[in-house]
Design a protein around this motif. Structure first.
Motif, PDB file in Angstrom:
ATOM      1  N   VAL A 135      36.680  34.870  26.024  1.00  0.00           N
ATOM      2  CA  VAL A 135      36.893  35.808  27.138  1.00  0.00           C
ATOM      3  C   VAL A 135      36.650  35.099  28.469  1.00  0.00           C
ATOM      4  CG1 VAL A 135      36.079  37.933  28.226  1.00  0.00           C
ATOM      5  CG2 VAL A 135      36.352  37.823  25.737  1.00  0.00           C
TER       6      VAL A 135
ATOM      7  N   THR B  11      39.256  34.697  31.761  1.00  0.00           N
ATOM      8  CA  THR B  11      38.860  34.959  33.159  1.00  0.00           C
ATOM      9  C   THR B  11      39.143  33.744  34.041  1.00  0.00           C
ATOM     10  OG1 THR B  11      37.132  36.484  32.433  1.00  0.00           O
ATOM     11  CG2 THR B  11      36.934  35.592  34.655  1.00  0.00           C
TER      12      THR B  11
ATOM     13  N   PHE C 159      42.704  42.231  20.664  1.00  0.00           N
ATOM     14  CA  PHE C 159      41.922  41.359  21.540  1.00  0.00           C
ATOM     15  C   PHE C 159      42.730  41.018  22.791  1.00  0.00           C
ATOM     16  CE2 PHE C 159      41.191  36.973  22.948  1.00  0.00           C
ATOM     17  CZ  PHE C 159      39.857  37.033  23.330  1.00  0.00           C
TER      18      PHE C 159
ATOM     19  N   THR D  26      43.452  44.080  25.102  1.00  0.00           N
ATOM     20  CA  THR D  26      42.267  44.509  25.853  1.00  0.00           C
ATOM     21  C   THR D  26      41.878  43.502  26.931  1.00  0.00           C
ATOM     22  OG1 THR D  26      41.416  45.692  23.923  1.00  0.00           O
ATOM     23  CG2 THR D  26      39.834  45.155  25.662  1.00  0.00           C
ATOM     24  N   GLU D  27      41.720  42.240  26.552  1.00  0.00           N
ATOM     25  CA  GLU D  27      41.174  41.252  27.477  1.00  0.00           C
ATOM     26  C   GLU D  27      42.184  40.776  28.519  1.00  0.00           C
ATOM     27  OE1 GLU D  27      38.103  40.739  27.772  1.00  0.00           O
ATOM     28  OE2 GLU D  27      37.518  41.825  25.957  1.00  0.00           O
TER      29      GLU D  27
ATOM     30  N   LYS E  31      42.344  43.511  31.163  1.00  0.00           N
ATOM     31  CA  LYS E  31      41.132  43.469  31.990  1.00  0.00           C
ATOM     32  C   LYS E  31      41.195  42.395  33.059  1.00  0.00           C
ATOM     33  CE  LYS E  31      37.455  44.942  28.805  1.00  0.00           C
ATOM     34  NZ  LYS E  31      36.274  44.410  28.069  1.00  0.00           N
ATOM     35  N   ASN E  32      41.871  41.304  32.736  1.00  0.00           N
ATOM     36  CA  ASN E  32      41.894  40.151  33.633  1.00  0.00           C
ATOM     37  C   ASN E  32      43.187  40.033  34.436  1.00  0.00           C
ATOM     38  OD1 ASN E  32      39.396  38.224  33.232  1.00  0.00           O
ATOM     39  ND2 ASN E  32      39.846  39.127  31.236  1.00  0.00           N
TER      40      ASN E  32
END
Length: 248
Positions: free
Chosen positions: A123, A127, A164, A167-168, A171-172
């Motif tokens: 993760v 980012t 995965f 979602t991630e 988010k980013n």
């Protein structure tokens, strides 16, 4: 019946070796080649976790930059599956993948192939990719859905489901353009059957006999047939996912 007739009989009955379970890498490499060749000429690309830089050959039209932590040395390692030798070549950047020493929005594209299972916190890598990728830039990721221990001690996850990425990446600040499963349940089982002779010898000290080899061959024929009729078993199990995303 003479020997010629016997031979002819068995030749006629012979079937081609099933390819089930053998296309994991081939499918992944073909997808990467297609995606990389579509990137506009002159764009910058970071190969994050570049390893031996095997896909640099398809980046001749791009400003290619390689990055890796450069610590894997297989000599003397014997846990799980290891490479016989490993050569990073000349890397442009040696660093932690979650802390790459470049300015914000430095690259038009980032490629990260078969690396996430070797990162203690993937993760954080996502980012970091968001930080150093330009707006509207592309992120190319492949990683296993399920994998055996390899490159130990740098193997921290067996794989990643599509949830995965959904979602991630959201988010980013990424929109997913492609999220494609590689293989399916039957293909994955066949891949492990293809390894069984080696694994049996390595971990049980057993050399499979001809009857056992024939049983494996029959199982592979069955899995080939089931894979040919497959309908979305990849949601249960597959080799991995191919991901193409774009930074918002």
């Amino acid at each position: 019946m003479n020997i010629k007739k016997i031979v002819k009989k068995y030749i006629l009955k012979a079937k081609p070796e099933p390819i089930v379970g053998k296309l994991n890498e081939k499918t992944r490499v073909e997808w990467l080649e297609k995606v990389l060749k579509k990137i506009p000429s002159g764009n910058s690309i970071l190969d994050a976790g570049a390893g031996e830089q095997q896909f640099k050959k398809w980046c001749a039209h791009l400003k290619y930059v390689s990055q890796d932590f450069a610590q894997y040395k297989p000599e003397g390692l014997n846990s799980g599956l290891q490479m016989a030798k490993w050569d990073y070549g000349k890397l442009d950047i040696i660093s932690d993948i979650a802390s790459i020493p470049v300015e914000n929005e430095s690259f038009d594209t980032i490629m990260c192939t078969e690396v996430f299972e070797h990162i203690i916190n993937p993760v954080e890598a996502i980012t970091e990719f968001s930080r150093i990728l330009k707006k509207d830039g592309y992120l190319i990721i492949t990683a296993p859905f399920c994998s055996l221990t390899h490159f130990a001690p740098y193997h921290f996850y067996s794989g990643f489901n599509k949830f995965f990425y959904e979602t991630e990446l959201e988010k980013n600040g990424f929109d997913i353009m492609e999220l494609i499963p590689n293989g399916n349940y039957f293909e994955y089982l066949a891949q492990e059957l293809n390894r069984l002779t080696f694994i049996a010898k390595q971990y049980s000290g057993v050399q499979l006999n001809k009857k056992e080899d024939r049983n494996i061959a029959q199982m592979k024929l069955m899995l080939q047939n089931l894979s040919n009729k497959d309908s979305n078993s990849s949601e249960l199990l597959c080799f991995g996912y191919h991901v193409l995303a774009r930074k918002k």
